[in-house]
Every structure is written in C-alpha cells, then in structure tokens.
Enzyme design. Structure first.
Site, PDB file in Angstrom:
ATOM      1  N   LYS A 105       0.780  -1.196  -0.105  1.00  0.00           N
ATOM      2  CA  LYS A 105      -0.073   0.012  -0.074  1.00  0.00           C
ATOM      3  C   LYS A 105       0.850   1.105  -0.008  1.00  0.00           C
ATOM      4  CE  LYS A 105      -4.337   1.235   0.011  1.00  0.00           C
ATOM      5  NZ  LYS A 105      -5.518   0.279  -0.249  1.00  0.00           N
TER       6      LYS A 105
HETATM    7  P1  NAD Z   1     -12.862   7.775  -3.029  1.00  0.00           P
HETATM    8  O1  NAD Z   1     -11.804   9.003  -2.804  1.00  0.00           O
HETATM    9  O2  NAD Z   1     -13.323   7.644  -4.691  1.00  0.00           O
HETATM   10  O3  NAD Z   1     -14.225   7.920  -2.400  1.00  0.00           O
HETATM   11  C1  NAD Z   1     -14.220   8.067  -0.726  1.00  0.00           C
HETATM   12  C2  NAD Z   1     -15.555   8.575  -0.659  1.00  0.00           C
HETATM   13  O4  NAD Z   1     -15.895   8.433   0.665  1.00  0.00           O
HETATM   14  C3  NAD Z   1     -16.028  10.053  -1.337  1.00  0.00           C
HETATM   15  O5  NAD Z   1     -17.226  10.074  -1.454  1.00  0.00           O
HETATM   16  C4  NAD Z   1     -15.959  10.708   0.231  1.00  0.00           C
HETATM   17  O6  NAD Z   1     -16.741  11.815   0.124  1.00  0.00           O
HETATM   18  C5  NAD Z   1     -16.488   9.915   1.326  1.00  0.00           C
HETATM   19  N1  NAD Z   1     -16.093  10.133   2.735  1.00  0.00           N
HETATM   20  C6  NAD Z   1     -14.813  10.452   3.157  1.00  0.00           C
HETATM   21  N2  NAD Z   1     -14.943  10.556   4.405  1.00  0.00           N
HETATM   22  C7  NAD Z   1     -16.240  10.276   4.728  1.00  0.00           C
HETATM   23  C8  NAD Z   1     -17.070  10.377   6.016  1.00  0.00           C
HETATM   24  N3  NAD Z   1     -16.364  10.775   6.862  1.00  0.00           N
HETATM   25  N4  NAD Z   1     -18.226  10.074   5.631  1.00  0.00           N
HETATM   26  C9  NAD Z   1     -18.989   9.451   4.625  1.00  0.00           C
HETATM   27  N5  NAD Z   1     -18.350   9.888   3.628  1.00  0.00           N
HETATM   28  C10 NAD Z   1     -17.014  10.042   3.320  1.00  0.00           C
HETATM   29  O7  NAD Z   1     -12.481   6.309  -2.370  1.00  0.00           O
HETATM   30  P2  NAD Z   1     -12.660   5.066  -2.867  1.00  0.00           P
HETATM   31  O8  NAD Z   1     -11.633   4.392  -4.070  1.00  0.00           O
HETATM   32  O9  NAD Z   1     -13.976   4.642  -3.595  1.00  0.00           O
HETATM   33  O10 NAD Z   1     -12.443   4.082  -1.655  1.00  0.00           O
HETATM   34  C11 NAD Z   1     -13.276   3.946  -0.701  1.00  0.00           C
HETATM   35  C12 NAD Z   1     -13.029   2.791   0.251  1.00  0.00           C
HETATM   36  O11 NAD Z   1     -12.834   1.553  -0.474  1.00  0.00           O
HETATM   37  C13 NAD Z   1     -11.536   3.070   0.962  1.00  0.00           C
HETATM   38  O12 NAD Z   1     -11.705   2.110   2.207  1.00  0.00           O
HETATM   39  C14 NAD Z   1     -10.468   2.206   0.005  1.00  0.00           C
HETATM   40  O13 NAD Z   1      -9.391   1.738   0.558  1.00  0.00           O
HETATM   41  C15 NAD Z   1     -11.765   1.176  -0.476  1.00  0.00           C
HETATM   42  N6  NAD Z   1     -11.313   0.378  -1.436  1.00  0.00           N
HETATM   43  C16 NAD Z   1     -11.037   0.946  -2.802  1.00  0.00           C
HETATM   44  C17 NAD Z   1     -11.023   0.242  -3.927  1.00  0.00           C
HETATM   45  C18 NAD Z   1     -10.656   0.864  -5.037  1.00  0.00           C
HETATM   46  O14 NAD Z   1     -10.694   0.119  -6.125  1.00  0.00           O
HETATM   47  N7  NAD Z   1     -10.944   2.486  -5.625  1.00  0.00           N
HETATM   48  C19 NAD Z   1     -10.644  -1.193  -4.037  1.00  0.00           C
HETATM   49  C20 NAD Z   1     -10.680  -1.687  -2.632  1.00  0.00           C
HETATM   50  C21 NAD Z   1     -10.986  -1.014  -1.314  1.00  0.00           C
END
Ligand code: NAD
Length: 415
Positions: A105
């Site tokens: 990571k």
């Molecule tokens: P992103 O940056 O695209 O979106 C994050 C979202 O969370 C945004 O809408 C933001 O406004 C919201 N957010 C942040 N803090 C918040 C809070 N306190 N309350 C409510 N909403 C809040 O990120 P992402 O890529 O969608 O990732 C989201 C999660 O999924 C993370 O934990 C990430 O590690 C995990 N994840 C992502 C992927 C991927 O392919 N992008 C894969 C596996 C896991």
C-alpha cells in the site's frame, strides 16, 4: 470518541487468527512484520512558485505469493500505521481470492481537493521517482485508492516508463483503457461487492426482489455500487459522503446524483432527497448497508444502532473489533472487507496479465471471470464459517493467513 489505531487493530486481529491456526512462533513473527517500509519526502513546486514538502509512504507487507499489490491513497490523514495496516490487509485479500500477489500500500499526506491538477501531477511524478527502484511489474504494482484515480495511474505509468526508456503498462493498474487499462476495472470493486451480496442472499435464503440499500461514501466504490444495485432493481434509500447524507425511502437515482455532483454541487444539497447528518447513515433500517468511505466508521459507539440485515464492506477496515462484537451478537451478516472489496484487486490482476501479454479482453469476459473468482472466494469463506462455526471475518482471515503462511513455509527463510 477515541481514535482507533488501524495498525494495532489489524495486528490484534492477526494475532487471534494465528493463535487459532497454531502457527509456529517464527512464522507469527514473520507475518506480523512488513517486509519493506519506505518513507520519502516529496518536494514540489506549487502553482504560486513556492516549494512544499509532502510526505509519502510505500509499504510492502508480504511478497511470498507474488509481487506486492495495493493502492495509493492521497488524503490528509494518511499515516504510516494506516499504510502498514492497509498493506497487510492486501496480503490476506489477495490470498482469499487466490490471485498471485502479495500485499502492499502507498500513501501521500495531502488533501488533493485543495490542489490543482498540475500540483497533483508533480506530487505523483516525484513520489514515484522517489520509490521507483522498489516498484515494477515483478516487484510491486500500485493502483488507485482514496483520492487517486485513473489519471494519477497514467502519470505513474508515464514516470516509470520514462525511467526505463520504454512503455511498461504492467507497473500500475487502474489505468485509462487507452493506456492498457482493463475493461471493467473502474467499477470492479463495486461489482465484486455486489456479487458477494448476491451470494449472501442465496445462503441466507433472502428472496426479496427489491432490497433497501444504504451506502456510506459516494466515491469510486460507493457510487458504482449504488449504480450497479440500482440497475439490478434495488432501492438506494440513503447515501452519504464527506459533505453529509441523503435519505429518500422511495429511492435515490445514483446516476442523477452523480450528474448533480459533477456540476460542482455538494451531495448534501441534492434536491430529490432529504438531508440528514452523515453520522445518521448508520441508523437507517435497511437490508444492506455498504460502508464505502474510510476505516473505523462502524465503532463500539454506533454499532448497536445499525438496523441492517447485511453489511457489505466496500471500504477497507470500516468496522472496529468492538463493533464486530455487537454486530455479531445482533446477528448481522458481515461480508468482510478482504472478501467483499476484493473485486478491485482481482480485475487489477486481469489488467496486469493483459498488460504483460499485450492481449486485451472484452468487458463481458472480464466480468464473467470476476464473478467466478468472487463466487468461489465467497463460498470458500462461507464454508469455512459454517464448518468451523465462526463469523465471516474470522473465516476470511483464516483462509488468507493460512495460505500466506503456507507460502512462507514452502519457500523457507533465505538464505
Ligand atoms: P474515493 O476517494 O473515490 O471516495 C471516498 C468517498 O468517501 C468520497 O465520496 C468521500 O466523500 C467519502 N467520505 C470520506 N470521508 C467520509 C465520511 N467521514 N463520511 C462519509 N463519507 C466519507 O475512494 P474509493 O476508491 O471509493 O475508496 C473507498 C474505500 O474503498 C476505501 O476504504 C478504499 O481503501 C476502499 N477500496 C477501494 C478500492 C478501489 O478500487 N478504489 C478497492 C478496494 C477497497
């Protein structure tokens, strides 16, 4: 509310699993420690001519089953403990879905929403330059995470390729399709999450045609999960992001909401739903709750208020151990992160294979292969949960950790 340390939580969970597996003391020590931890200072010339220094990390937790794999996060709260924990979760996740990667990571302490595209590009290129000897298609392959996207991945590919003197698409996944990205990668995490929800409905014998869905987070994972579930005929009754939450028992159209936000509006101002405080998202009665924002969102203080039948962890580490205990007592079925959100890394694996072979697949092929892998992983975990009479998180961790431990033992300790 006490701030939970994700590294300590992840280690405590690992210790419990290793105890259950009766691993030797040596292997326990081996699995607790990341193989490589890199911290870099990233000097960047800002648009106004000033110089800023950002801090970046890359952690490779384990590479016994293959090269390191894991996203890069741009967020103001990034810290080394968080990156170490997320790298370790990647190790178990890759093993749970049976793809030949280890866990890694990366993260940079920066709020990308406050910077220009040019500034983010310069941060990205310098960060990658600083860690360049430690990444590569055979070593460690980054991908998008919170605050990064396909555009950032394109800059990573370009920076690495400039250093090599030729194009190296396999160095990063989540790239734009025109640069060797995979069909289906953009929504793969969410699609995998939905496949896990569908498998859960089968094992729980839930036959309801229109599920009430609540989602925390409207970024890559949350918005795509909302769209896929909406397309399947389910109702998104509440959704939130960092600006607040929305509720409409008749359903929210995530496509319309996405268009509204893309015009520069805030989610919380969307007119076709009622505004609620972001924290209230966990109190709404629903069939499926999808936390898809950040870690440590479901805690000892709000878990008892959750009235969902199923929690599908789109985010990494959204639930603390205190909360787990309460949710398990309340018989809420949890699809744990290292299973539920593994669709992203699975299609990243497909992208890496396609890039290395320079032979690209259609979307249907990608989605069918993804479904096969996600379903197999789900039933592996569920069978373990039933046979051993343990919860789904423990079962997923048992599978992941035991597969990695086996690889460590088979390879032996060098020299
Ligand atoms: P992103 O940056 O695209 O979106 C994050 C979202 O969370 C945004 O809408 C933001 O406004 C919201 N957010 C942040 N803090 C918040 C809070 N306190 N309350 C409510 N909403 C809040 O990120 P992402 O890529 O969608 O990732 C989201 C999660 O999924 C993370 O934990 C990430 O590690 C995990 N994840 C992502 C992927 C991927 O392919 N992008 C894969 C596996 C896991």
């Amino acid at each position: 509310m006490a701030v939970e340390n994700m590294w300590e939580i992840t280690l405590a969970r690992l210790d419990k699993i290793m105890e259950m597996l009766s691993l030797s003391e040596g292997i326990k020590k081996y699995l607790r420690e990341p193989r490589k931890t890199i911290e870099v200072a990233i000097p960047v010339k800002m648009d106004d001519g000033s110089i800023e220094i950002f801090k970046g990390y890359r952690v490779q937790h384990n590479t016994n089953r293959g090269p390191g794999k894991g996203g890069i996060r741009y967020h103001q709260d990034v810290n080394l403990d968080e990156v170490k924990a997320l790298a370790m979760l990647m190790t178990w996740k890759c093993a749970v879905v049976g793809i030949p990667f280890g866990g890694a990571k990366g993260g940079v302490i920066v709020d990308p929403t406050r910077l220009s595209s040019g500034e983010i590009e310069r941060i990205t290129r310098r960060y990658i330059y600083e860690i360049i000897d430690n990444i590569g298609p055979e070593k460690d392959i980054p991908a998008p995470d919170v605050g990064t996207n396909s555009k950032v991945m394109a800059w990573i590919m370009d920076t690495y390729s400039m250093g090599k003197g030729y194009s190296v698409p396999g160095v990063v996944t989540g790239k734009p399709i025109s640069l060797g990205g995979s069909q289906g990668r953009e929504d793969a995490t969410s699609r995998g999450c939905v496949y896990s929800i569908l498998s859960t409905l089968k094992v729980l014998k839930i036959e309801k045609h229109t599920l009430d869905i609540v989602i925390q987070g409207f970024g890559n994972v949350g918005s795509n999960a909302a769209k896929i579930l909406f397309d399947l005929g389910h109702k998104i009754i509440a959704i939130s992001d960092v600006t607040g939450g929305l509720i409409n028992k008749k359903g929210i159209n995530p496509y319309k909401l996405g268009e509204y936000i893309s015009k520069g509006e805030m989610l919380s101002g969307y007119p076709e739903a009622d505004h609620i405080e972001g924290s209230k998202i966990f109190e709404i009665e629903c069939d499926v709750l999808v936390p898809a924002a950040l870690e440590n969102q479901i805690t000892g203080s709000n878990a008892a208020k959750i009235k969902a039948k199923i929690i599908a962890e789109g985010a990494n580490g959204p639930t603390t151990p205190d909360a787990d205990k309460i949710l398990n007592e309340n018989k809420i079925f949890i699809i744990p992160d290292i299973l539920c959100n593994a669709g992203g890394v699975t299609v990243s694996y497909f992208e890496w294979v396609q890039g290395n072979l320079a032979y690209f697949w259609g979307k249907r092929e990608v989605n069918l292969k993804l479904r096969d892998i996600m379903e197999k992983a789900f039933y592996d975990v569920y069978d373990c949960c039933v046979v051993k009479k343990i919860d789904m998180r423990t079962a997923a961790s048992i599978l992941g950790v035991s597969r990695v431990a086996e690889a460590v033992v088979l390879r032996g300790i060098y020299p």
